[in-house]
Design a protein around this motif. Structure first.
Motif, mmCIF file in Angstrom:
data_model
loop_
_atom_site.group_PDB
_atom_site.id
_atom_site.type_symbol
_atom_site.label_atom_id
_atom_site.label_comp_id
_atom_site.label_asym_id
_atom_site.label_seq_id
_atom_site.Cartn_x
_atom_site.Cartn_y
_atom_site.Cartn_z
ATOM 1 N N ILE A 199 28.343 9.177 -2.829
ATOM 2 C CA ILE A 199 29.785 8.923 -2.787
ATOM 3 C C ILE A 199 30.281 8.489 -4.166
ATOM 4 O O ILE A 199 29.730 7.577 -4.769
ATOM 5 C CB ILE A 199 30.132 7.845 -1.734
ATOM 6 C CG1 ILE A 199 29.628 8.279 -0.361
ATOM 7 C CG2 ILE A 199 31.627 7.599 -1.696
ATOM 8 C CD1 ILE A 199 29.894 7.244 0.723
ATOM 9 N N HIS A 200 31.287 9.186 -4.652
ATOM 10 C CA HIS A 200 31.985 8.790 -5.870
ATOM 11 C C HIS A 200 33.431 8.474 -5.475
ATOM 12 O O HIS A 200 33.819 8.645 -4.318
ATOM 13 C CB HIS A 200 31.997 9.924 -6.900
ATOM 14 C CG HIS A 200 30.637 10.397 -7.310
ATOM 15 N ND1 HIS A 200 29.960 9.881 -8.377
ATOM 16 C CD2 HIS A 200 29.825 11.342 -6.775
ATOM 17 C CE1 HIS A 200 28.796 10.490 -8.492
ATOM 18 N NE2 HIS A 200 28.681 11.384 -7.532
ATOM 19 N N SER A 201 34.216 8.044 -6.437
ATOM 20 C CA SER A 201 35.633 7.835 -6.143
ATOM 21 C C SER A 201 36.461 8.210 -7.360
ATOM 22 O O SER A 201 36.212 7.727 -8.465
ATOM 23 C CB SER A 201 35.870 6.381 -5.747
ATOM 24 O OG SER A 201 37.252 6.165 -5.599
ATOM 25 N N GLU A 234 38.568 6.318 -13.963
ATOM 26 C CA GLU A 234 37.107 6.213 -13.891
ATOM 27 C C GLU A 234 36.654 6.386 -12.460
ATOM 28 O O GLU A 234 37.429 6.153 -11.534
ATOM 29 C CB GLU A 234 36.661 4.836 -14.392
ATOM 30 C CG GLU A 234 36.615 4.740 -15.904
ATOM 31 C CD GLU A 234 36.388 3.330 -16.394
ATOM 32 O OE1 GLU A 234 36.661 2.380 -15.644
ATOM 33 O OE2 GLU A 234 35.940 3.195 -17.543
ATOM 34 N N CYS A 235 35.373 6.754 -12.315
ATOM 35 C CA CYS A 235 34.772 6.718 -10.981
ATOM 36 C C CYS A 235 34.719 5.250 -10.587
ATOM 37 O O CYS A 235 34.279 4.420 -11.368
ATOM 38 C CB CYS A 235 33.359 7.296 -11.026
ATOM 39 S SG CYS A 235 32.511 7.161 -9.435
ATOM 40 N N ASN A 236 35.215 4.907 -9.413
ATOM 41 C CA ASN A 236 35.137 3.486 -9.065
ATOM 42 C C ASN A 236 34.413 3.254 -7.744
ATOM 43 O O ASN A 236 34.771 2.373 -6.971
ATOM 44 C CB ASN A 236 36.510 2.801 -9.135
ATOM 45 C CG ASN A 236 37.361 3.086 -7.946
ATOM 46 O OD1 ASN A 236 37.180 4.104 -7.288
ATOM 47 N ND2 ASN A 236 38.270 2.195 -7.629
ATOM 48 N N GLN A 237 33.388 4.066 -7.516
ATOM 49 C CA GLN A 237 32.496 3.785 -6.407
ATOM 50 C C GLN A 237 31.097 3.838 -7.002
ATOM 51 O O GLN A 237 30.696 4.884 -7.531
ATOM 52 C CB GLN A 237 32.653 4.835 -5.302
ATOM 53 C CG GLN A 237 31.686 4.690 -4.163
ATOM 54 C CD GLN A 237 31.943 3.431 -3.365
ATOM 55 O OE1 GLN A 237 33.078 3.064 -3.108
ATOM 56 N NE2 GLN A 237 30.880 2.746 -3.006
ATOM 57 N N ILE A 238 30.372 2.713 -6.950
ATOM 58 C CA ILE A 238 29.029 2.662 -7.552
ATOM 59 C C ILE A 238 28.220 3.859 -7.061
ATOM 60 O O ILE A 238 28.035 4.047 -5.866
ATOM 61 C CB ILE A 238 28.305 1.360 -7.163
ATOM 62 C CG1 ILE A 238 29.081 0.157 -7.657
ATOM 63 C CG2 ILE A 238 26.880 1.365 -7.683
ATOM 64 C CD1 ILE A 238 28.812 -0.273 -9.064
ATOM 65 N N CYS A 239 27.752 4.709 -7.998
ATOM 66 C CA CYS A 239 27.151 5.972 -7.586
ATOM 67 C C CYS A 239 25.828 6.224 -8.270
ATOM 68 O O CYS A 239 25.333 7.342 -8.276
ATOM 69 C CB CYS A 239 28.132 7.112 -7.858
ATOM 70 S SG CYS A 239 28.616 7.217 -9.576
ATOM 71 N N GLY A 240 25.248 5.208 -8.886
ATOM 72 C CA GLY A 240 23.964 5.394 -9.533
ATOM 73 C C GLY A 240 23.987 4.854 -10.945
ATOM 74 O O GLY A 240 24.971 4.248 -11.361
ATOM 75 N N PHE A 245 29.603 6.121 -16.615
ATOM 76 C CA PHE A 245 29.705 7.148 -17.650
ATOM 77 C C PHE A 245 30.258 8.459 -17.098
ATOM 78 O O PHE A 245 29.829 9.535 -17.491
ATOM 79 C CB PHE A 245 28.332 7.350 -18.307
ATOM 80 C CG PHE A 245 27.747 6.049 -18.793
ATOM 81 C CD1 PHE A 245 28.298 5.400 -19.891
ATOM 82 C CD2 PHE A 245 26.695 5.448 -18.123
ATOM 83 C CE1 PHE A 245 27.792 4.182 -20.321
ATOM 84 C CE2 PHE A 245 26.185 4.235 -18.554
ATOM 85 C CZ PHE A 245 26.731 3.596 -19.652
ATOM 86 N N MET A 246 31.163 8.362 -16.123
ATOM 87 C CA MET A 246 31.820 9.588 -15.636
ATOM 88 C C MET A 246 33.328 9.355 -15.577
ATOM 89 O O MET A 246 33.931 9.330 -14.512
ATOM 90 C CB MET A 246 31.242 10.044 -14.289
ATOM 91 C CG MET A 246 31.089 9.001 -13.227
ATOM 92 S SD MET A 246 30.285 9.634 -11.735
ATOM 93 C CE MET A 246 31.446 10.877 -11.155
ATOM 94 N N PRO A 247 33.939 9.187 -16.770
ATOM 95 C CA PRO A 247 35.365 8.881 -16.795
ATOM 96 C C PRO A 247 36.217 10.101 -16.431
ATOM 97 O O PRO A 247 35.709 11.209 -16.295
ATOM 98 C CB PRO A 247 35.608 8.483 -18.245
ATOM 99 C CG PRO A 247 34.584 9.224 -19.017
ATOM 100 C CD PRO A 247 33.381 9.323 -18.120
#
Ligand SMILES: [Cu+2]
Length: 305
Positions: A199-201, A234-240, A245-247
């Motif tokens: 899950i990302h956000s 930014e991605c705002n769901q802890i995803c690893g 580093f996935m802006p």
């Protein structure tokens, strides 16, 4: 006594100076903030009607919560003063008071209902746009974003962070990407968000869009960027491990420039450089002498490489 007065005056003077400095910092920031700023308080400047309303709703809530806090503080101070043992040596043995118990149940419920009405209205407003002009598909991967334009020639590409050692002057660390999402301004854009691994956000603060990217689900939101510009999220769901580093970088341009970008990207089979398209557009508008200067600078820059 004199000394105390002057001390108070001096202290008040410093407090006023500090307050003035804080206000000056607040107003010194650019009018068009689409990125986090040092010492930022509050939200980024809203860039879409959704974020405009979130901003307004936040301000309304701030007024309500301030009034409630002051009211409770006032009651506490009054009780501490009025029922201090020196003024009230024999405490009352009251255990129940039906009127006050009903009041302190009903009044908060009413306040919550008053808050809920605009809150639900806003939630439905954010949820989906009935008359979308175009759709963008966002896919979250470990650890980058993939963007697709299903109704613009099915262009699709990955958007990766530019690492620290490749940053050029003026680039924002941890926010800059190789291929930004390019969108037309003043357009209702439906965003469909999904994922392929965890899950990302997809979160763009100035757009008021925050949508979970979940494998096997298609979440929907929308935005309409009011002004051309560059916006970051930014991605705002802890995803690893590479979550930070996935802006998200979004470049909103005029509809004409967007069409140019679509045509070039389709022809090349890869996302065209939107900065170059914008620069070319500006050069075409600029007087000949400026164009010549810019061209000379480009040649010089190329020579330096
Ligand atoms: Cu993520």
């Amino acid at each position: 006594m004199m000394r105390l007065t002057s001390w108070i005056e001096r202290t008040m003077g410093s407090v006023a100076a500090l307050a003035a400095a804080i206000i000056a910092i607040g107003f010194a920031t650019e009018a068009w903030a689409a990125e986090p700023k040092p010492w930022q308080l509050g939200f980024q400047e809203p860039a879409t009607p959704v974020q405009d309303r979130i901003h307004a709703f936040h301000d309304e809530l701030l007024i309500i919560i301030t009034l409630i806090t002051l009211f409770v503080l006032g009651l506490l101070v009054y009780v501490m003063w009025r029922f201090h043992h020196t003024r009230n040596p024999v405490p009352t043995r009251t255990a129940h008071n039906a009127v006050i118990e009903i009041l302190w149940t009903v009044v908060p419920v009413l306040i919550l209902v008053i808050i809920a009405i605009p809150s639900f209205k806003l939630m439905y407003f954010m949820d989906r746009v009935p008359n979308a002009d175009m759709t963008i598909k966002v896919t979250g991967h470990q650890w980058y974003w993939e963007y697709g334009y299903p109704d613009n020639g099915d262009i699709s590409f990955n958007s990766n962070l530019i690492p620290d050692d490749q940053l050029k002057p003026g680039m924002r660390r941890l926010l800059e990407v190789d291929n930004p999402l390019v969108v037309p301004a003043k357009t209702n854009i439906r965003v469909q968000v999904t994922g392929t691994d965890v899950i990302h956000s997809w979160y763009v603060p100035s757009f008021g869009v925050q949508e979970y990217a979940v494998v096997g689900r298609l979440n929907e939101s929308w935005f309409n960027v009011e002004q051309p510009g560059t916006y970051y999220g930014e991605c705002n769901q802890i995803c690893g491990v590479n979550h930070a580093f996935m802006p998200i970088k979004i470049v909103a341009v005029s509809k004409d420039d967007f069409q140019k970008w679509v045509a070039k990207s389709k022809a090349a089979g890869a996302p065209a450089d939107i900065e170059k398209i914008l620069a070319d557009g500006k050069a075409a508008d600029a007087p000949a002498s400026l164009v010549a200067t810019a061209a000379a600078r480009d040649v010089a820059a190329a020579g330096n490489r």
